[in-house]
Enzyme design. Structure first.
Site, PDB file in Angstrom:
ATOM      1  N   SER A  33       0.864  -1.174   0.000  1.00 57.88           N
ATOM      2  CA  SER A  33       0.000   0.000   0.000  1.00 57.88           C
ATOM      3  C   SER A  33       0.900   1.223   0.000  1.00 57.88           C
ATOM      4  CB  SER A  33      -0.948   0.008   1.206  1.00 57.88           C
ATOM      5  OG  SER A  33      -0.232  -0.092   2.433  1.00 57.88           O
ATOM      6  N   GLU A  35       1.257   5.653   0.512  1.00 59.50           N
ATOM      7  CA  GLU A  35       0.699   6.896   1.055  1.00 59.50           C
ATOM      8  C   GLU A  35       1.118   8.079   0.191  1.00 59.50           C
ATOM      9  OE1 GLU A  35       0.772   7.950   5.404  1.00 59.50           O
ATOM     10  OE2 GLU A  35       2.026   9.598   4.661  1.00 59.50           O
ATOM     11  N   TYR A  67      -3.976  13.960   5.649  1.00 55.59           N
ATOM     12  CA  TYR A  67      -4.905  15.002   6.097  1.00 55.59           C
ATOM     13  C   TYR A  67      -4.081  15.928   6.973  1.00 55.59           C
ATOM     14  CZ  TYR A  67      -9.750  16.249   7.672  1.00 55.59           C
ATOM     15  OH  TYR A  67     -10.969  16.839   7.932  1.00 55.59           O
ATOM     16  N   ALA A  69      -2.412  18.912   9.461  1.00 55.19           N
ATOM     17  CA  ALA A  69      -2.627  19.224  10.878  1.00 55.19           C
ATOM     18  C   ALA A  69      -3.887  20.063  11.055  1.00 55.19           C
ATOM     19  CB  ALA A  69      -1.419  19.974  11.432  1.00 55.19           C
ATOM     20  N   ARG A 125      -5.592  10.652  15.630  1.00 56.84           N
ATOM     21  CA  ARG A 125      -5.886  11.815  16.474  1.00 56.84           C
ATOM     22  C   ARG A 125      -5.504  13.094  15.758  1.00 56.84           C
ATOM     23  NH1 ARG A 125      -2.062  13.661  21.194  1.00 56.84           N
ATOM     24  NH2 ARG A 125      -1.233  14.743  19.363  1.00 56.84           N
ATOM     25  N   ASP A 127      -2.090  15.903  14.492  1.00 54.65           N
ATOM     26  CA  ASP A 127      -1.116  16.808  15.104  1.00 54.65           C
ATOM     27  C   ASP A 127      -1.751  18.158  15.382  1.00 54.65           C
ATOM     28  OD1 ASP A 127       0.927  14.894  14.866  1.00 54.65           O
ATOM     29  OD2 ASP A 127       1.304  15.501  12.787  1.00 54.65           O
ATOM     30  N   ALA A 144      -7.956   8.912  19.114  1.00 57.46           N
ATOM     31  CA  ALA A 144      -8.206   8.103  17.922  1.00 57.46           C
ATOM     32  C   ALA A 144      -9.153   6.942  18.202  1.00 57.46           C
ATOM     33  CB  ALA A 144      -6.888   7.588  17.352  1.00 57.46           C
ATOM     34  N   ARG A 183      -6.744  -0.150  22.483  1.00 61.21           N
ATOM     35  CA  ARG A 183      -8.046   0.527  22.530  1.00 61.21           C
ATOM     36  C   ARG A 183      -8.547   0.843  21.123  1.00 61.21           C
ATOM     37  NH1 ARG A 183      -5.791   2.853  27.281  1.00 61.21           N
ATOM     38  NH2 ARG A 183      -4.896   4.588  26.117  1.00 61.21           N
ATOM     39  N   LYS A 184      -7.649   1.264  20.255  1.00 59.34           N
ATOM     40  CA  LYS A 184      -8.057   1.586  18.888  1.00 59.34           C
ATOM     41  C   LYS A 184      -8.531   0.345  18.139  1.00 59.34           C
ATOM     42  CE  LYS A 184      -4.123   3.835  18.067  1.00 59.34           C
ATOM     43  NZ  LYS A 184      -3.085   4.690  17.417  1.00 59.34           N
ATOM     44  N   GLN A 195       4.532   3.757  12.239  1.00 58.34           N
ATOM     45  CA  GLN A 195       5.457   4.822  11.893  1.00 58.34           C
ATOM     46  C   GLN A 195       6.680   4.168  11.258  1.00 58.34           C
ATOM     47  OE1 GLN A 195       6.584   7.674  10.832  1.00 58.34           O
ATOM     48  NE2 GLN A 195       5.591   8.721  12.544  1.00 58.34           N
ATOM     49  N   PHE A 235      12.391  14.972  10.198  1.00 57.13           N
ATOM     50  CA  PHE A 235      11.123  14.262  10.375  1.00 57.13           C
ATOM     51  C   PHE A 235      11.181  13.350  11.590  1.00 57.13           C
ATOM     52  CE2 PHE A 235       9.761  14.212   5.582  1.00 57.13           C
ATOM     53  CZ  PHE A 235       9.464  15.566   5.677  1.00 57.13           C
ATOM     54  N   HIS A 285       3.643  -0.926   3.867  1.00 59.71           N
ATOM     55  CA  HIS A 285       3.025   0.364   3.544  1.00 59.71           C
ATOM     56  C   HIS A 285       4.155   1.358   3.302  1.00 59.71           C
ATOM     57  CE1 HIS A 285      -0.181   3.393   3.632  1.00 59.71           C
ATOM     58  NE2 HIS A 285       0.620   4.148   4.368  1.00 59.71           N
TER      59      HIS A 285
END
Length: 311
Positions: A33, A35, A67, A69, A125, A127, A144, A183-184, A195, A235, A285
């Protein structure tokens, strides 16, 4: 919680840090995949679509569009994923964040995605614009995991979330970060995408920790080919990714030699993904930065070859 997928079964039973696989065609091509980020100018729009067209023949599982910040690229993200639906064979996944927005505003964006034919969302969530401490919107989704649960109430989206092999910079501890990932996933996410990282051991040890914690959903490694080392260091300082000293040595003295930097970048990333392949990883990814050539070359080395053109 999802059943344990085949790659994780192999990690549970197979050897760790296996040698690189043979280049004899026996290794099946992995799922990929990619990005992209939405363009800000007409020139960048052309660059993005050249990137999309270059990578489309590799038949990725999906492509995601970021998307900005605070939702700063909301309209451009929507326009890009809608055009991907209309004009390509690709399956787009739209990033969606909850920082700085009410639940109603976020829900409206999600419904617009669904109406445009987008069925996959990367839920984050987000930045804080301009940096600073995160404060949930008083009428918004706080984190998130709350966003994932809200999206599932709206429609049966496929949902990817973020994972951090080296811990999110704002997390209180590695265990707290792992609890947040759980949790997500428990809220309804289908997979996590990590990441980027630069050493296979970083990812494999993270998977060990996930399995020990009972997390069995797919955790897809995020790979960022590095051709601009100074930019990668910048970064990485912001996102908590460790830059090993050996990587700096490989790029030393190449500041004015872009072509050699590109060749080094392909070798480094290809070695990383092939070592992960040897240890049972069969999905990747790639963070393309809207530059296709490095990713295309690495995908080819992995055995993901372009489909013949129709006609």
């Amino acid at each position: 919680m999802n059943d344990t997928p085949a790659p994780l079964e192999r990690w549970l039973t197979g050897p760790r840090f296996s040698a690189l696989p043979a280049r004899d065609g026996s290794q099946p091509a992995p799922a990929l995949s990619f990005e992209f980020f939405p363009p800000r100018t007409e020139a960048l729009e052309q660059q993005l679509w050249a990137c999309i067209r270059r990578l489309e023949p590799l038949a990725p599982r999906f492509v995601s569009v970021t998307y900005g910040a605070g939702g700063s690229t909301q309209e451009r993200t929507h326009a890009t994923v809608a055009r991907i639906v209309r004009e390509t064979s690709l399956t787009p996944a739209a990033h969606l964040t909850c920082v700085g927005a009410s639940r109603g505003e976020v829900d409206d964006v999600a419904r617009a995605y669904w109406d445009a034919g987008i069925r996959h969302i990367v839920a984050l969530r987000g930045d804080v614009p301009g940096g600073g401490a995160y404060q949930p919107h008083p009428q918004g989704y706080a984190y998130a995991a709350d966003l994932v649960a809200g999206l599932k109430r709206i429609a049966d989206f496929e949902i990817s979330v973020a994972a951090y092999p080296e811990m999110h910079p704002a997390a209180a501890s590695p265990q707290a970060d792992l609890d947040n990932l759980r949790r997500k996933l428990d809220a309804g996410a289908n997979r996590a995408i990590t990441q980027y990282f630069f050493e296979a051991e970083t990812y494999l040890r993270f998977i060990d920790r996930c399995l020990a914690a009972g997390i069995t959903a797919p955790i897809v490694p995020g790979i960022m080919p590095v051709s601009n080392f100074a930019q990668a260091v910048k970064f990485s300082a912001m996102c908590g990714a460790r830059v090993p000293a050996w990587l700096g040595h490989l790029f030393a003295g190449l500041e004015e030699d872009a072509e050699t930097r590109r060749m080094v970048a392909v070798v480094v990333a290809a070695e990383l993904v092939r070592l992960l392949q040897a240890n049972g990883v069969d999905e990747f990814h790639f963070y393309t930065l809207n530059r296709p050539d490095l990713v295309y070359a690495i995908a080819h080395i992995l055995g993901a070859h372009a489909r013949p053109a129709a006609g």
